[in-house]
Design an enzyme around this catalytic site. Structure first.
Site, PDB file in Angstrom:
ATOM      1  N   PHE A   1       0.841  -1.215   0.000  1.00 52.66           N
ATOM      2  CA  PHE A   1       0.000   0.000   0.000  1.00 52.66           C
ATOM      3  C   PHE A   1       0.868   1.255   0.000  1.00 52.66           C
ATOM      4  O   PHE A   1       1.924   1.271   0.617  1.00 52.66           O
ATOM      5  CB  PHE A   1      -0.931  -0.002   1.226  1.00 52.66           C
ATOM      6  CG  PHE A   1      -0.195  -0.176   2.530  1.00 52.66           C
ATOM      7  CD1 PHE A   1       0.246   0.908   3.260  1.00 52.66           C
ATOM      8  CD2 PHE A   1       0.057  -1.447   3.022  1.00 52.66           C
ATOM      9  CE1 PHE A   1       0.935   0.741   4.446  1.00 52.66           C
ATOM     10  CE2 PHE A   1       0.750  -1.631   4.203  1.00 52.66           C
ATOM     11  CZ  PHE A   1       1.195  -0.533   4.913  1.00 52.66           C
ATOM     12  N   PRO A   2       0.423   2.313  -0.693  1.00 51.60           N
ATOM     13  CA  PRO A   2       1.121   3.599  -0.587  1.00 51.60           C
ATOM     14  C   PRO A   2       0.978   4.102   0.849  1.00 51.60           C
ATOM     15  O   PRO A   2      -0.084   3.950   1.444  1.00 51.60           O
ATOM     16  CB  PRO A   2       0.337   4.503  -1.544  1.00 51.60           C
ATOM     17  CG  PRO A   2      -0.489   3.583  -2.387  1.00 51.60           C
ATOM     18  CD  PRO A   2      -0.752   2.376  -1.565  1.00 51.60           C
ATOM     19  N   CYS A   3       2.045   4.614   1.448  1.00 56.82           N
ATOM     20  CA  CYS A   3       1.896   4.952   2.879  1.00 56.82           C
ATOM     21  C   CYS A   3       1.453   6.370   3.129  1.00 56.82           C
ATOM     22  O   CYS A   3       1.894   7.309   2.503  1.00 56.82           O
ATOM     23  CB  CYS A   3       3.103   4.620   3.711  1.00 56.82           C
ATOM     24  SG  CYS A   3       4.675   4.920   3.083  1.00 56.82           S
ATOM     25  N   GLN A   4       0.515   6.465   4.042  1.00 59.08           N
ATOM     26  CA  GLN A   4       0.009   7.770   4.477  1.00 59.08           C
ATOM     27  C   GLN A   4      -0.009   7.753   6.002  1.00 59.08           C
ATOM     28  O   GLN A   4      -0.492   6.789   6.593  1.00 59.08           O
ATOM     29  CB  GLN A   4      -1.439   7.951   4.024  1.00 59.08           C
ATOM     30  CG  GLN A   4      -1.628   7.995   2.538  1.00 59.08           C
ATOM     31  CD  GLN A   4      -3.082   7.733   2.180  1.00 59.08           C
ATOM     32  OE1 GLN A   4      -3.569   6.621   2.277  1.00 59.08           O
ATOM     33  NE2 GLN A   4      -3.778   8.775   1.783  1.00 59.08           N
TER      34      GLN A   4
ATOM     35  N   ASN B   1       6.819  -2.347   1.906  1.00 54.90           N
ATOM     36  CA  ASN B   1       6.806  -0.895   1.811  1.00 54.90           C
ATOM     37  C   ASN B   1       8.221  -0.355   1.672  1.00 54.90           C
ATOM     38  O   ASN B   1       9.182  -1.096   1.789  1.00 54.90           O
ATOM     39  CB  ASN B   1       6.106  -0.285   3.025  1.00 54.90           C
ATOM     40  CG  ASN B   1       5.163   0.814   2.604  1.00 54.90           C
ATOM     41  OD1 ASN B   1       5.608   1.865   2.150  1.00 54.90           O
ATOM     42  ND2 ASN B   1       3.861   0.574   2.709  1.00 54.90           N
TER      43      ASN B   1
END
Ligand SMILES: C[S@@+](CC[C@H](N)C(=O)[O-])C[C@H]1O[C@@H](n2cnc3c(N)ncnc32)[C@H](O)[C@@H]1O
EC number: 2.1.1.37
Length: 370
Positions: free
Chosen positions: A74-77, A115
């Site tokens: 997942f793209p990290c936020q 990630n």
């Protein structure tokens, strides 16, 4: 798991399928995949199999099949509230929450997240570490997960690239799985990792004649850079004003190593999604051009029969730069499968994959699977 004993994967944020290809090489089967990017999805569909193209936020968990494994890059936020007190409800709004939603419904035996290295230090808005939030949230999903994570170096597993990825592996607590991350199989001196042995692509290999042209500025600069060199080889008077300012005060800017041009005797640096020569090792060692699509695919350990499909050249560079190198995915997959097999079949007499201790000079004694 089906009657043949194959573990089934639901793959989120699948990209063009680097991680999934590696997991399938390790013996898993992807039964459902998703990505929002149409270029990555087309490539995935061509090489691996069905993929649902669209925003994961719009997908109902009822439309996702049951599985043994959930994998996600997942793209990290960062989260907006404290890591230690977060419940799934509080994590809403982040793409990571989409993974939790699927895991909470499917209760897979194991979860694999990958990630970027930066995830180790990214902070939530309250100052807590994103990493701790991820661990706490996974542990809290019923019936509970044991979370382990490690920064892995891709070249340790035969990927001809200096690339790091953080990998989380979380087994369901009730399975009582004993897990160790894979031991290195390659030393940094291994000739198979060197640029010179990777970019000798035969004529006619798919995607080899696809080369994304450099910007006029880069085109003017790179002829000055020697094989194995960087922007430091460029005469000062040839630099654009921004780079002159940095050269004038290298200490302030922490001596950046822009425009790195790896030599044929080196292991290439990280291929990024942006593929810009300033920040990524994307310049051919002896020709004044970017690496071709096939050359970066090889540096990412994609096999030559994996074809990149898109009408956009930059989209191909992006999906390859975004991918987990398949050989890293394979090493992770083999280690996870071994632990699952032992936990689920404790009396198994299958000795086909035994661990032996060997000596590799750089690492001392390590375990290898044969
Ligand atoms: C780091 S890449 C994953 C790479 C992949 N694991 C591989 O090995 O090839 C992250 C992916 O998340 C996808 N993505 C971002 N937002 C999304 C969303 N809302 N729904 C579905 N996919 C999304 C991007 O298109 C991108 O392909």
């Amino acid at each position: 798991m089906d009657k043949t004993g194959t573990y089934k994967i639901v793959s989120l944020f699948s990209g063009c399928g680097g991680l999934d290809l590696g997991l399938e090489m390790a013996g898993f089967e992807v039964i459902w995949a998703n990505d929002i990017d149409k270029h990555a999805a087309a490539t995935y569909q061509h090489n691996i199999g069905n993929i649902v193209e669209g925003d994961i936020k719009n997908i109902d968990v009822k439309d996702i099949p049951d599985c043994d494994v959930v994998v996600a890059g997942f793209p990290c936020q960062p989260f907006s509230s404290a890591g230690n007190r977060l419940g799934i409800e509080d994590a809403r709004g982040t793409l990571y929450e989409e993974c939790l939603r699927v895991i909470d419904d499917k209760k897979p035996k194991v979860v694999i997240f990958e990630n970027v290295r930066g995830i180790l230090s990214i902070k939530n808005k309250d100052g807590s570490l994103l990493l701790d939030s991820i661990i706490n949230l996974l542990e809290a999903i019923e019936p509970g997960y044991n979370v382990q994570y490690k920064l892995l170096k891709a070249s340790d597993y035969g990927v001809p690239q200096q690339r790091y990825r953080v990998v989380f592996v979380a087994f369901r607590k009730d399975l009582k799985v004993n897990y160790n991350f894979p031991s290195p199989t390659h030393s940094p001196d291994d000739p198979s990792l060197k640029v010179g042995n990777i970019i000798n692509v035969p004529d006619g290999t798919p995607n080899q004649d696809e080369v994304w042209e450099l910007s006029p500025q880069s085109k003017a600069l790179i002829p000055y850079i020697n094989e194995g060199g960087s922007w430091k080889d460029i005469p000062y008077e040839k630099l654009p004003p921004r780079l002159k300012r940095i050269r004038d005060n290298m200490k302030k800017y922490r001596a950046p190593n822009f425009y790195r041009r790896f030599a044929r005797t080196e292991v290439n640096g990280t291929i990024t999604a942006a593929a810009t020569p300033e920040n990524c090792g994307i310049i051919h060692p002896i020709e004044d051009r970017r690496y071709s699509v096939r050359e970066i695919a090889r540096i990412q350990s994609f096999p030559d029969n994996f074809i990149f499909i898109s009408d956009s050249l930059s989209a191909k560079y992006k999906m390859i730069g975004n991918a987990v190198p398949p050989l890293l995915g394979k090493a992770i997959g083999e280690s996870v499968k071994r632990s699952l097999d032992i936990a689920l079949n404790p009396n198994s007499t299958d000795k086909s994959e035994e661990e032996v201790e060997v000596i590799i000079p750089q690492y001392g004694q390590v375990a290898l699977n044969i």
